[in-house]
Write an enzyme that holds these catalytic residues in place. Sequence first.
Site, PDB file in Angstrom:
ATOM      1  N   ASP A  21     -37.096 -47.123 -24.854  1.00  0.00           N
ATOM      2  CA  ASP A  21     -38.188 -47.833 -25.516  1.00  0.00           C
ATOM      3  C   ASP A  21     -37.683 -49.230 -25.842  1.00  0.00           C
ATOM      4  OD1 ASP A  21     -40.514 -48.452 -26.766  1.00  0.00           O
ATOM      5  OD2 ASP A  21     -40.201 -47.202 -28.533  1.00  0.00           O
ATOM      6  N   ASP A 272     -35.791 -41.985 -30.085  1.00  0.00           N
ATOM      7  CA  ASP A 272     -35.475 -41.515 -31.432  1.00  0.00           C
ATOM      8  C   ASP A 272     -36.633 -40.826 -32.141  1.00  0.00           C
ATOM      9  OD1 ASP A 272     -37.112 -43.660 -31.789  1.00  0.00           O
ATOM     10  OD2 ASP A 272     -35.742 -44.830 -33.037  1.00  0.00           O
ATOM     11  N   ASP A 276     -40.161 -38.213 -28.078  1.00  0.00           N
ATOM     12  CA  ASP A 276     -39.119 -38.438 -27.071  1.00  0.00           C
ATOM     13  C   ASP A 276     -38.341 -37.169 -26.726  1.00  0.00           C
ATOM     14  OD1 ASP A 276     -39.474 -41.280 -26.763  1.00  0.00           O
ATOM     15  OD2 ASP A 276     -38.572 -41.528 -28.729  1.00  0.00           O
ATOM     16  N   ASN A 340      -0.473 -24.528  -0.542  1.00  0.00           N
ATOM     17  CA  ASN A 340       0.374 -23.366  -0.840  1.00  0.00           C
ATOM     18  C   ASN A 340      -0.154 -22.111  -0.171  1.00  0.00           C
ATOM     19  OD1 ASN A 340       2.294 -24.654  -2.357  1.00  0.00           O
ATOM     20  ND2 ASN A 340       1.302 -24.264  -4.331  1.00  0.00           N
ATOM     21  N   ASN A 365       3.293 -23.546  -9.857  1.00  0.00           N
ATOM     22  CA  ASN A 365       1.995 -24.031 -10.372  1.00  0.00           C
ATOM     23  C   ASN A 365       2.113 -24.521 -11.811  1.00  0.00           C
ATOM     24  OD1 ASN A 365       0.650 -23.546  -7.996  1.00  0.00           O
ATOM     25  ND2 ASN A 365      -0.088 -21.512  -8.601  1.00  0.00           N
ATOM     26  N   ASP A 369       1.172 -28.219 -12.952  1.00  0.00           N
ATOM     27  CA  ASP A 369       0.143 -28.485 -13.968  1.00  0.00           C
ATOM     28  C   ASP A 369       0.716 -29.270 -15.138  1.00  0.00           C
ATOM     29  OD1 ASP A 369      -1.833 -27.297 -12.550  1.00  0.00           O
ATOM     30  OD2 ASP A 369      -1.722 -25.357 -13.567  1.00  0.00           O
TER      31      ASP A 369
END
Length: 418
Positions: A21, A272, A276, A340, A365, A369
């Site tokens: 708006d 708002d 809406d 892998n 792994n 990670d």
Amino acid sequence: VVVKRLTAIPNFGSMEVLCTDKTGTLTEDKIKLIKYVDVNGVVSEELFLYTYLNSYFQTGIKNPLDDAILQHKQPDVSAYHKTNEVPFDFYRKRMSVVMEKDGITTLICKGAPEEILKACITDPALIKQANDLYELLSNDGFRVLAIASKEMGSKPKFSKEDEDQLQLKGFVAFLDPPKQDADETIAELAKIGVEVKIITGDNHLVTQKICKEIGLPIKGIMQGYELEHLTDDALQKRVLNTTIFSRFSPDQKNRIIIALKKFHHAVGYMGDGINDAPSLMTADVGISVSSGTDVAKDAADIILTEKDLLVLKEGILEGRKTFGNTMKYILMGLSSNFGNMFSVAAATLFLPFLPMLPAQILINNFLYDTSQITIPTDNVDESYTLRPQRWNLKMIYHYMLIFGLTSSVFDFATFYTL
């Protein structure tokens, strides 16, 4: 900024269109009553009294225009007694209160000028004169309300059907100037590839003037009544070349959001008000403000503590950085795991034993990670943040194959060496 849904952050970065708006985002949201004139353009104190009575006694949701009327000045209304009310709705775009004074009952109707004029006594000359004045005020950047009335007989209940054969009293004009930094904000959003579209309940003329003042390019204008004759397919083509959507109801706003989503990866909506809420839920990123209604804040994904588009730019850039770093993790993880699996599966065809024990795979792994914990703090190339980003499954698939198989070459060399 309060982020209610974390997945909205990458969507924020992918946003290509922001619908909003104009009140409070493009304008100062400091609405002042400037004029109250009759059809001849002459200041009318009777018109202001009727306007004040309507705003003072109505019990619906107060809006900024009502506040501006009540703060302008306060006439003595102690002699008036409210007997009934016809609430506002987004389809009629008007509301009425019924007042009694000295035994005379009067219905006072206030609303969008084009809707009020439909309910007035048909007088072609008067209607033309009123439309000319309304257009003149709108072209000057004023938000305009029309006031009409008629004397009523005594009855226990009133409805919207009583809003007919009204006598037009005149127009009340308000001014809400554009924000000083609105032009800079629009330019900054354009630089990062976000197109701004205005969906408003206001008149298209005043919206067009505000857009010109802040430098927002206007590709096209659509008014709410046009949607009645447009199919969904036709609407989808039309929205691409439209910047201003004026006099739109909540359902119509929602339809625009759905149409835009057909062509854009992510569509944001900023609002708002109660009206809406449907659009906030439909959009990929729903944005509200802390001063908004509870319904709007519940429907939104992101709540701003300041109603400022420049804050959105920072959020969009952060969203793109988050998306970029997420993609790094996904690409690295997929290519590594694929490599892998391929290496182990291929090696078992030639070796009489497992090339890697389950514990070794898990440790590998885990270490991999652990190294990726730093990815969220990694820098993202500026070129990546200049344009909205989106999922590219084809690129992910190719990356996984190429780098996964490349890593398998090193796996095979390791197996052979050991």
